[in-house]
Design a protein around this motif. Structure first.
Motif, short mmCIF file in Angstrom:
data_model
loop_
_atom_site.label_atom_id
_atom_site.label_comp_id
_atom_site.label_asym_id
_atom_site.label_seq_id
_atom_site.Cartn_x
_atom_site.Cartn_y
_atom_site.Cartn_z
N ASP A 105 0.84 -1.20 0.00
CA ASP A 105 0.00 0.00 0.00
C ASP A 105 0.87 1.25 0.00
O ASP A 105 2.04 1.21 0.40
CB ASP A 105 -0.91 0.01 1.23
N GLY A 106 0.31 2.35 -0.44
CA GLY A 106 1.04 3.61 -0.47
C GLY A 106 0.09 4.78 -0.58
O GLY A 106 -1.13 4.62 -0.78
N LYS A 107 0.66 5.98 -0.46
CA LYS A 107 -0.14 7.20 -0.56
C LYS A 107 -0.60 7.43 -2.00
O LYS A 107 -1.74 7.80 -2.25
CB LYS A 107 0.68 8.40 -0.08
N ASN A 108 0.33 7.22 -2.94
CA ASN A 108 -0.03 7.36 -4.35
C ASN A 108 0.66 6.27 -5.16
O ASN A 108 1.61 5.64 -4.71
CB ASN A 108 0.29 8.75 -4.90
N LEU A 109 0.14 6.04 -6.35
CA LEU A 109 0.64 4.99 -7.24
C LEU A 109 1.10 5.63 -8.54
O LEU A 109 0.33 6.30 -9.22
CB LEU A 109 -0.46 3.97 -7.53
N TRP A 110 2.39 5.41 -8.87
CA TRP A 110 2.96 5.92 -10.12
C TRP A 110 3.11 4.75 -11.09
O TRP A 110 3.83 3.78 -10.82
CB TRP A 110 4.33 6.54 -9.86
#
Length: 247
Positions: A105-110
């Motif tokens: 999981d993460g804050k945003n996905l690039w």
């Protein structure tokens, strides 16, 4: 041992003289967005085959592939010439670990790609998974010429459906194109221009997928590591997940 399904070509869309999309009707089969199969043709010199990521999402009735023609290749010039009704073999089962199940999981996905590397990302974006797990998603596609920015209608559909949750950022390196950046990906990240254009941070709270040219992946990974990110491994989760494509 791999098994083979007999597929029927339903469409062959030529984006440029060397970039095309192949749609193939097969028996239904399961796969995870981001995985690949092999396409094969039987020739007088035997069967020739190569791996290609599925661009369609699981559950679709047809399989789709974005392919770049290699002039002296054994298979791509033949695939380039296929017409609706022609037969192509599709391997089973689908393979690969370039899937969101392997991404923390993460804050945003690039989702960073060059050339045909955008294919697995379009497959992923056609599922619920990324939208449910990440509050912001950046889809980045770097090409040489604007005509190679394939699947604009599909990307527009994602933008209309998900609004500001998705930022699509084209990069066109060899000609000026409205809305596109023009420098190479590692340079854009190093200068901060990419993050500014996308309105998103690139930190250890991000998850970054890299797919495409091996040189781009090597150089971009090094730049990301300078920002404190590290390669994502099952035994040691990180922020950088890679899939290398050869042109």
């Amino acid at each position: 041992m791999a098994q083979w399904l007999s597929g029927t070509v339903t469409a062959n869309t030529h984006w440029t003289d060397t970039l095309f999309s192949l749609r193939v009707q097969t028996e239904a089969f399961d796969f995870i967005a981001g995985q690949f199969v092999r396409l094969a043709l039987d020739t007088t010199d035997g069967r020739v085959q190569r791996a290609y990521s599925l661009l369609n999402s699981p559950g679709d009735t047809e399989q789709e592939f974005l392919i770049s023609t290699v002039a002296d290749g054994l298979l791509t010039p033949l695939l380039h010439q296929l017409k609706p009704g022609d037969t192509v073999q599709v391997s089973q089962p689908a393979s690969g670990f370039f899937i969101l199940d392997e991404v923390p999981d993460g804050k945003n996905l690039w989702l960073i790609s060059t050339g045909t590397g955008i294919g697995p990302y379009l497959s992923m974006l056609g599922t619920d998974t990324p939208w449910q797990r990440f509050s912001s998603i950046v889809l980045l596609h770097s090409v040489r010429f604007a005509a190679e920015l394939a699947y604009q209608p599909l990307i527009s559909q994602f933008q209309q459906r998900y609004g500001t949750q998705l930022h699509y950022q084209p990069i066109v390196t060899r000609e000026a194109y409205s809305g596109a950046l023009q420098q190479r990906i590692p340079e854009l990240i190093s200068s901060g221009q990419l993050q500014q254009a996308c309105g998103q941070s690139l930190t250890t709270e991000s998850q970054v997928l890299l797919c495409g040219n091996p040189q781009m992946i090597t150089e971009t990974k090094a730049v990301l590591e300078n920002l404190g990110l590290k390669k994502n491994l099952r035994r040691d989760p990180g922020q950088i997940t890679v899939e290398q494509y050869w042109k």
